[in-house]
Design a protein around this motif. Structure first.
Motif, short mmCIF file in Angstrom:
data_model
loop_
_atom_site.label_atom_id
_atom_site.label_comp_id
_atom_site.label_asym_id
_atom_site.label_seq_id
_atom_site.Cartn_x
_atom_site.Cartn_y
_atom_site.Cartn_z
N SER A 272 -45.44 9.81 -14.72
CA SER A 272 -44.24 10.23 -14.00
C SER A 272 -44.40 10.08 -12.49
O SER A 272 -43.47 9.65 -11.79
N LEU B 179 -39.80 11.23 -18.33
CA LEU B 179 -40.03 9.82 -18.01
C LEU B 179 -38.74 9.14 -17.57
O LEU B 179 -38.74 8.35 -16.62
N ALA C 291 -38.12 10.25 -14.05
CA ALA C 291 -39.00 9.57 -13.10
C ALA C 291 -38.57 8.14 -12.86
O ALA C 291 -38.59 7.64 -11.72
#
Length: 357
Positions: free
Chosen positions: A90, A121, A124
């Motif tokens: 991340s 994820l 991110a």
């Protein structure tokens, strides 16, 4: 020229590192290593090359992010430390750096992910306008590229079985693979980590569900099965020494069922040396290990993939190919829209570009 950081130099990472160094369209700019005996060493030393690269291994993730690479090849073991691996990935993605990798096998089928992994994820990737792609041989190639090729040759499929039949005796990974599968344990020991209730489905069920979705098949359930084999004789191999009465072979599967009939099966037959589990299936033609796809249909298809190398044994050749599944996607992933990428998102020809020079 893509600027690349290699993250880890273990069983798979040493081969992806070597591949990145060798390719003229990639530039190695950094290497992450966790072991004290690897930190401070030249990247070439960590993958068996003799000519120094000038790239020195570090455990400083912030310093590697500061290099602003286009991509990180993430091959560090993540299955035993998922939250730490998730945090590292991340941070990299949020910094605007793409990732290709072989770690966290759940990510091979990103559309089947649970929220605990998918949501951070995706967040991110959105923050960094970056992309993440994870694949390998198994899970990976055998359950996507190979099975897609086999299915394209039938007019109707009744069932699909994806198999890995391998001798792991020469695979020097007792610490993770050996321990997870319980090699060397006794029948009255606790059930090995890999075969605890629900674990096989957690690891391989995504492949089953992903293929069912591609086929347009609605499954009633995804279930698991496991069968141990205990050796009557002492077995010595690179993985470990197994004393009589201890585990030296496992056969397990994740099965997608309709009614009570398996229609999509991902199965592994794993032994330590050919002496183990003599009544179980062996690879054809005296080979040490194969990946197979069997489609019962019109017509019946059987596709077998065998890896070989003039120096490395079949298990390490498998590590080379696992690395290839990540490295070969770097260029495409760097140009992809932000988000989690599945194998089916990538044009097949994009995976072979740059392989011959």
């Amino acid at each position: 020229m893509r600027r690349v950081v290699q993250f880890s130099t273990g069983n798979v990472g040493q081969h992806s590192l070597r591949a990145v160094i060798g390719r003229p369209d990639l530039e190695l700019v950094g290497v992450h290593a966790a072991s004290p005996d690897k930190i401070g060493r030249d990247a070439a030393q960590l993958c068996g090359l003799t000519e120094p690269t000038g790239v020195i291994a570090t455990d400083d993730l912030d310093a590697l992010i500061a290099l602003r690479p286009d991509c990180v090849v993430y091959t560090a073991l993540g299955e035993t430390r998922p939250m730490e691996a998730l945090e590292q990935m991340s941070r990299i993605l949020a910094a605007g750096i793409n990732i290709v990798g072989t770690s966290m096998v759940w990510l091979v089928t990103p559309r089947q992910l649970d929220d605990w992994l998918r949501v951070p994820l995706e967040k991110a990737c959105a923050q960094g306008n970056s992309s993440l792609y994870v694949n390998g041989i198994d899970p990976g190639y055998s359950g996507d590229t190979a099975v897609h090729a086999a299915l394209s040759l039938v007019t109707r499929a009744e069932s699909v079985t994806i198999k890995e039949v391998f001798d792991y005796g020469n695979y020097d990974d007792a610490e993770y693979t050996g321990a997870a599968m319980g090699f060397g344990t006794a029948p009255d020991d606790d059930l090995p980590m890999a075969f605890q209730p629900g674990v096989i489905v957690a690891m391989f069920g995504g492949l089953v569900r992903n293929l069912a979705a591609a086929l347009g098949v609605e499954l009633d359930d995804v279930r698991q099965r496991f069968e141990p084999w205990y050796t009557p004789e002492r077995i010595e191999c690179a993985m470990m020494t197994v004393e009589p009465g201890r585990l030296a072979g496992v056969r397990f599967a994740a099965e997608g069922v309709r009614g009570d009939r398996p229609v999509i099966t991902v199965e592994h037959t794993t032994r330590l040396t050919p002496a183990a589990a003599p009544d179980w299936e062996y690879p054809p033609n005296g080979l040490d290990g194969v990946h197979m796809v069997i489609v019962e249909g019109e017509p019946r298809i059987e596709l077998t993939t065998h890896l070989s190398h003039p120096v490395l044994d079949v298990t390490e050749a498998g590590c080379v190919s696992t690395a290839a599944r990540a490295v070969n996607a770097i260029d495409w992933v760097c140009d992809a829209p932000a988000g989690l990428i599945a194998l089916e998102d990538i044009p097949p020809t994009a995976m072979i570009r740059g392989l011959m020079w």
